[in-house]
Design a protein around this motif. Structure first.
Motif, PDB file in Angstrom:
ATOM      1  N   ASP A  48       0.737  -1.253  -0.177  1.00  0.00           N
ATOM      2  CA  ASP A  48      -0.063  -0.119   0.070  1.00  0.00           C
ATOM      3  C   ASP A  48       0.808   1.218   0.097  1.00  0.00           C
ATOM      4  O   ASP A  48       0.381   2.349  -0.056  1.00  0.00           O
ATOM      5  N   ARG A  51      -6.372   6.008  -1.330  1.00  0.00           N
ATOM      6  CA  ARG A  51      -5.440   4.938  -1.468  1.00  0.00           C
ATOM      7  C   ARG A  51      -4.351   5.302  -2.673  1.00  0.00           C
ATOM      8  O   ARG A  51      -3.546   4.347  -3.241  1.00  0.00           O
ATOM      9  N   ARG A  64      -4.354   0.624  -6.980  1.00  0.00           N
ATOM     10  CA  ARG A  64      -4.466  -0.604  -6.740  1.00  0.00           C
ATOM     11  C   ARG A  64      -5.873  -1.146  -7.402  1.00  0.00           C
ATOM     12  O   ARG A  64      -6.710  -0.250  -7.396  1.00  0.00           O
TER      13      ARG A  64
END
Length: 383
Positions: free
Chosen positions: A223, A357, A288
């Motif tokens: 991450d 993210r 992602r």
């Protein structure tokens, strides 16, 4: 002091510089996975820890003791090889206990140790068989038993599952993880399979061309990648990487992506302080697949979801997930959606982007653009 410290280690074969100042420190009980593409130097580093290769420069410290010049037999390290390396003429019991026999351990004590390890690995019924009578998974258990019976300070695994079929590889991976959790041993494990690395490790060292790219927990390297290589290498499917430009729109910092006849503006949530200096400049966005989904599956509660209508180029159902390929800028992008989402290639649908993210990279240096506080934390982690 760290239990295992690989301190500025170099390896040269003539003019070829294979390892270029690798620095890794782990604590007792850690499961370190060295991961990277073929030829990155991970197996060379493992062989140096084992004493099978010499060190050109730097130090290897095990529990505070420099082992650079210590003979392999005196390092108190056990290694499990990719090829099993079992003696075909010996029984399973003989293979497991061979190292103890060479150390003149009494027969009764040796047999007790073999029985203990066989029970741990659930191969008690195989002790009288020869390796030729075993399956690949059973042979790998025997190879692990030969290492475990010695009760060393450190275990080394060199791609031990690469010769197994896909299902058996998954089963053995679970067994190795459970074994580590029960025994709390310190393990250094080499693989080129990043899914294996994510599944097994407490710490991952991502390597490329003899250099350490990132050292961290599985969560950190997945991450919070340091650079484009780590972002693209870790994860299956890998992180989506898209060209964009940072602009300020109505006092809000956004990443603009030209898509067809429209421009998609994704609000910047992470590393805003650092990215203000990039206004008007081109960057690479990283997202992602699970950060791009169908609106019904997105977490709208935190206010970080941005929706856009995009074309459906391809649908890839996997059973548990539905991967949908769309086009963002000049790149094909993978989105992860609920199985059964009613979509067809050629139509348009709404995609939900979790911008909390999203990470951003410098296209020239390929390094992550971070706030200063994050940069300091990343440097401390690598050190």
């Amino acid at each position: 002091m760290s239990f295992l410290h690989i301190n500025n280690v170099h390896k040269r074969f003539g003019e070829t510089h294979v390892l270029k100042g690798v620095d890794i420190a782990i604590e007792q009980g850690d499961f370190l996975v060295l991961v990277g593409p073929s030829g990155c130097g991970k197996s060379t580093l493992l062989n140096m820890i084992a004493g099978l290769d010499s060190i050109s420069e730097g130090e290897l410290l095990l529990d505070g003791r420099c082992i650079n010049d210590v003979h392999p037999s005196r390092r108190d390290i056990a290694m499990v090889f990719q090829s099993y390396a079992l003696y075909p003429s010996m029984t399973v019991a003989g293979n497991i206990g061979f190292g103890l026999e060479m150390r003149k351990v009494p027969r009764k004590e040796r047999r007790e140790a073999v029985d203990r390890v066989a029970k741990l690995l659930q191969i008690e019924n195989l002790l009288d068989r020869k390796p030729g009578q075993l399956s690949g998974g059973q042979r790998q258990r025997v190879a692990m038993g030969r290492a475990l019976v010695r009760d060393p300070q450190l275990f080394l695994f060199d791609e031990p599952l690469s010769n197994l079929d896909a299902k058996l590889r998954v089963d053995m991976r679970s067994e190795i993880k459970q074994l580590h959790q029960r025994l709390k041993t310190t393990i250094v494990y080499v693989t080129h399979d990043q899914v294996e690395a994510m599944t097994l490790a407490t710490r991952i060292a991502v390597m490329r061309a003899g250099e350490l790219q990132q050292l961290g927990t599985p969560h950190e390297v997945y991450d919070d990648p340091n650079n484009l290589f780590v972002a693209g290498f870790m994860g299956s499917p890998s992180m989506n990487l898209v060209k964009a430009r940072i602009v300020e729109h109505d006092s809000v910092l956004v990443a603009q992506v030209a898509t067809g006849d429209t421009t998609l503006a994704l609000p910047i949530v992470r590393d805003r302080e650092a990215l203000r200096d990039w206004c008007g400049r081109d960057v690479i966005l990283g997202l992602r697949p699970e950060a791009i989904t169908d609106p019904a599956s997105a977490n709208h509660r935190d206010g970080n979801i941005h929706e856009a209508e995009l074309p459906v180029d391809l649908i890839e159902p996997t059973g548990a997930d539905l991967y949908v390929v769309t086009t963002l800028g000049d790149a094909s992008v993978n989105a992860r959606m609920r199985p059964g989402t009613p979509l067809r290639p050629g139509e348009r649908t709404r995609f939900a982007f979790d911008v909390s993210r999203m990470v951003v990279f410098d296209p020239e240096s390929e390094r992550r653009i971070r706030d200063e506080q994050m940069i300091d934390s990343a440097l401390e982690e690598t050190a």
